[in-house]
Motif scaffolding. Sequence first.
Motif, PDB file in Angstrom:
ATOM      1  N   LYS A 163       4.717  12.659   7.110  1.00 16.82           N
ATOM      2  CA  LYS A 163       5.311  11.718   8.057  1.00 16.82           C
ATOM      3  C   LYS A 163       6.433  10.948   7.370  1.00 16.82           C
ATOM      4  O   LYS A 163       6.268  10.477   6.235  1.00 16.82           O
ATOM      5  CB  LYS A 163       4.259  10.750   8.600  1.00 16.82           C
ATOM      6  CG  LYS A 163       3.207  11.411   9.474  1.00 16.82           C
ATOM      7  CD  LYS A 163       2.247  10.378  10.055  1.00 16.82           C
ATOM      8  CE  LYS A 163       1.212  11.040  10.959  1.00 16.82           C
ATOM      9  NZ  LYS A 163       0.286  10.051  11.567  1.00 16.82           N
ATOM     10  N   TYR A 165       8.614   7.709   7.126  1.00 14.36           N
ATOM     11  CA  TYR A 165       8.604   6.288   7.472  1.00 14.36           C
ATOM     12  C   TYR A 165      10.023   5.747   7.285  1.00 14.36           C
ATOM     13  O   TYR A 165      10.514   5.637   6.171  1.00 14.36           O
ATOM     14  CB  TYR A 165       7.610   5.531   6.593  1.00 14.36           C
ATOM     15  CG  TYR A 165       6.175   5.886   6.878  1.00 14.36           C
ATOM     16  CD1 TYR A 165       5.367   5.055   7.660  1.00 14.36           C
ATOM     17  CD2 TYR A 165       5.614   7.068   6.383  1.00 14.36           C
ATOM     18  CE1 TYR A 165       4.042   5.390   7.927  1.00 14.36           C
ATOM     19  CE2 TYR A 165       4.299   7.402   6.654  1.00 14.36           C
ATOM     20  CZ  TYR A 165       3.516   6.565   7.427  1.00 14.36           C
ATOM     21  OH  TYR A 165       2.206   6.900   7.695  1.00 14.36           O
ATOM     22  N   VAL A 184       8.090   5.868  12.683  1.00 14.54           N
ATOM     23  CA  VAL A 184       7.388   6.942  11.976  1.00 14.54           C
ATOM     24  C   VAL A 184       7.617   8.264  12.708  1.00 14.54           C
ATOM     25  O   VAL A 184       7.381   8.363  13.908  1.00 14.54           O
ATOM     26  CB  VAL A 184       5.872   6.659  11.875  1.00 14.54           C
ATOM     27  CG1 VAL A 184       5.178   7.763  11.085  1.00 14.54           C
ATOM     28  CG2 VAL A 184       5.630   5.299  11.227  1.00 14.54           C
ATOM     29  N   LYS A 212       1.329   5.139  -0.790  1.00 14.76           N
ATOM     30  CA  LYS A 212       1.793   3.873  -0.230  1.00 14.76           C
ATOM     31  C   LYS A 212       3.311   3.780  -0.369  1.00 14.76           C
ATOM     32  O   LYS A 212       3.893   4.364  -1.284  1.00 14.76           O
ATOM     33  CB  LYS A 212       1.127   2.682  -0.914  1.00 14.76           C
ATOM     34  CG  LYS A 212      -0.383   2.614  -0.727  1.00 14.76           C
ATOM     35  CD  LYS A 212      -0.973   1.394  -1.423  1.00 14.76           C
ATOM     36  CE  LYS A 212      -2.478   1.328  -1.228  1.00 14.76           C
ATOM     37  NZ  LYS A 212      -3.069   0.132  -1.879  1.00 14.76           N
ATOM     38  N   TYR A 224       3.424  -1.081   1.674  1.00 15.57           N
ATOM     39  CA  TYR A 224       2.852  -0.767   2.989  1.00 15.57           C
ATOM     40  C   TYR A 224       1.791   0.310   2.823  1.00 15.57           C
ATOM     41  O   TYR A 224       2.038   1.376   2.238  1.00 15.57           O
ATOM     42  CB  TYR A 224       3.939  -0.278   3.947  1.00 15.57           C
ATOM     43  CG  TYR A 224       3.403   0.125   5.308  1.00 15.57           C
ATOM     44  CD1 TYR A 224       3.076  -0.828   6.260  1.00 15.57           C
ATOM     45  CD2 TYR A 224       3.233   1.473   5.626  1.00 15.57           C
ATOM     46  CE1 TYR A 224       2.582  -0.461   7.499  1.00 15.57           C
ATOM     47  CE2 TYR A 224       2.745   1.853   6.870  1.00 15.57           C
ATOM     48  CZ  TYR A 224       2.420   0.873   7.803  1.00 15.57           C
ATOM     49  OH  TYR A 224       1.922   1.239   9.030  1.00 15.57           O
ATOM     50  N   PRO A 226      -0.290   2.877   4.867  1.00 15.78           N
ATOM     51  CA  PRO A 226      -0.355   3.473   6.210  1.00 15.78           C
ATOM     52  C   PRO A 226      -1.777   3.587   6.757  1.00 15.78           C
ATOM     53  O   PRO A 226      -1.962   3.617   7.970  1.00 15.78           O
ATOM     54  CB  PRO A 226       0.272   4.856   6.003  1.00 15.78           C
ATOM     55  CG  PRO A 226       0.095   5.145   4.549  1.00 15.78           C
ATOM     56  CD  PRO A 226       0.187   3.827   3.853  1.00 15.78           C
ATOM     57  N   SER A 229      -2.230   0.094   7.963  1.00 14.14           N
ATOM     58  CA  SER A 229      -1.090  -0.312   8.803  1.00 14.14           C
ATOM     59  C   SER A 229      -0.704  -1.771   8.584  1.00 14.14           C
ATOM     60  O   SER A 229      -0.539  -2.546   9.539  1.00 14.14           O
ATOM     61  CB  SER A 229      -1.406  -0.068  10.286  1.00 14.14           C
ATOM     62  OG  SER A 229      -1.677   1.292  10.528  1.00 14.14           O
TER      63      SER A 229
END
Length: 359
Positions: A163, A165, A184, A212, A224, A226, A229
Motif C-alpha cells: 500500500k 501512503y 492510501v 511504520k 505512523y 498503520p 492508524s
Amino acid sequence: MSSSKKEQSPEPPSLIPLLPEDIIIDILSRVRWCDYRTLSLVSKHFRSLVASHELYTRRSLLGCTVRRLYVALSNRETTSHNPYILCLEANDNHRLVLIPWPTHVPHVGSFVTVDSKIYAFDMLNRYHHLPIPSIDCRFQTVHLVHCMNATMDVSVAGVIDGKIYVTGYTKIPWDTSAKMVMAVFNTETQIWETATETMIGRPYGCVVMAGKMYTRDGRNSFVYDPKESKWETDKRLNMFKWQGGCVVDDVLYYFDNRGGKVLRAYNPRKSSWVVVKGLERLVAEGRFSESYYTGSCDGKLVLFLSKDRMTKGIRCAQISVERRHHQGRSEIWGKIDWCDDVLFRSDDLFVTKTLDVIL
C-alpha cells in the motif's frame, strides 16, 4: 587465379533468428540486463523481444532479475525532474545515464517504487485532479490509475505491505491552521482507500522502517503505525533535522551537513543515533559539496555528493554497512565498495530522489 583474387564467400547468416522464439527468449534471459539496450538496436524483432513480458517472466523463473537505482535529478532553475539510471560501464566506472521519460508523467513530483513500477504523484495535485501514472520500468509503459481522493500541494510517499501512503500539505484560505492529508492506495486492488487529516504541518520527507512510516515537518518528527492508524511524535528521531535520508535493514541514514559533516544512523528499535564510522576520508572529500543525498539499492547505501563549484558534477559512493558491538555500545561501520564521478558538468542539477527498481 591467385587466392587473393578469388571471390570471398559470404558470411554465414546468423543462426539465432532461425531458432524457435522460446529458445531465443531463453538465451536472452541469461544476457545481462545492461546489454539489453544494445540488443534492442539489432533489429525490430530483438527490440520487441527485449520489451516482452515473456522475457521478464523467464528471467524471474531463472532468478536473473537485478536491482537498479533510478535517480531523479532536479534543475534549480526549472525545478523539473530528470530521470537517470546508475549504470556500470565497460571500463568499470559508474555513470548516471539520462533515460527517456514516458508521456503523462509529471516533471515536478514525488515518486515511489513498488517492485518494477514507479508511481509518480504531481506536486500540484491541489490544482490538477489527474490520474496517477504508473510506469513499468521493464517495458517503459505507462498505466494510469485513478486520481487521488484528496487534494494536497506537496506529496511524499512510502510503501507498506503493498500500500502506498501519500502525505501532503493543504491549507484552506479562510483557515489559519495547516493540515497534513494522507491518502492510501492499494496496489493490488488499484483502489484508493480512506483519506485522513492531521494537524501535522508540511511534510519534508518520508521513510519506512519496520512496517511504520516516519516523516517530519519543519519542527518535529512523527511516526505512523498503520495497524493502529495513529500518529505519534518521536522525540529521539527529532534530535536532528534529517532530510534526504534512506533506509537499509530498518535503519535510517542521512548525511548531516550542519552538524560536522557526518553520516548519521538512527535505529528505531533502540531509539538511538550514532555516527557511521570508517568514512572519514569520504566525508572530508565532500566538505565543500553544496548538496547531499543518501539512497539505497539492494541492501547497500548509496551517497551522492555534489562536486565543488569549479569542477561541478556529482560524485557517488556505494557503501556496505555493518553493525558492531564495542565495549557494550552499538556501532555502525561503513566500507566503500566504489566511488566514482557519475555525472560531469551538472551545473544546476542535484539529486532529489532515488528508487530501487527490480528489472
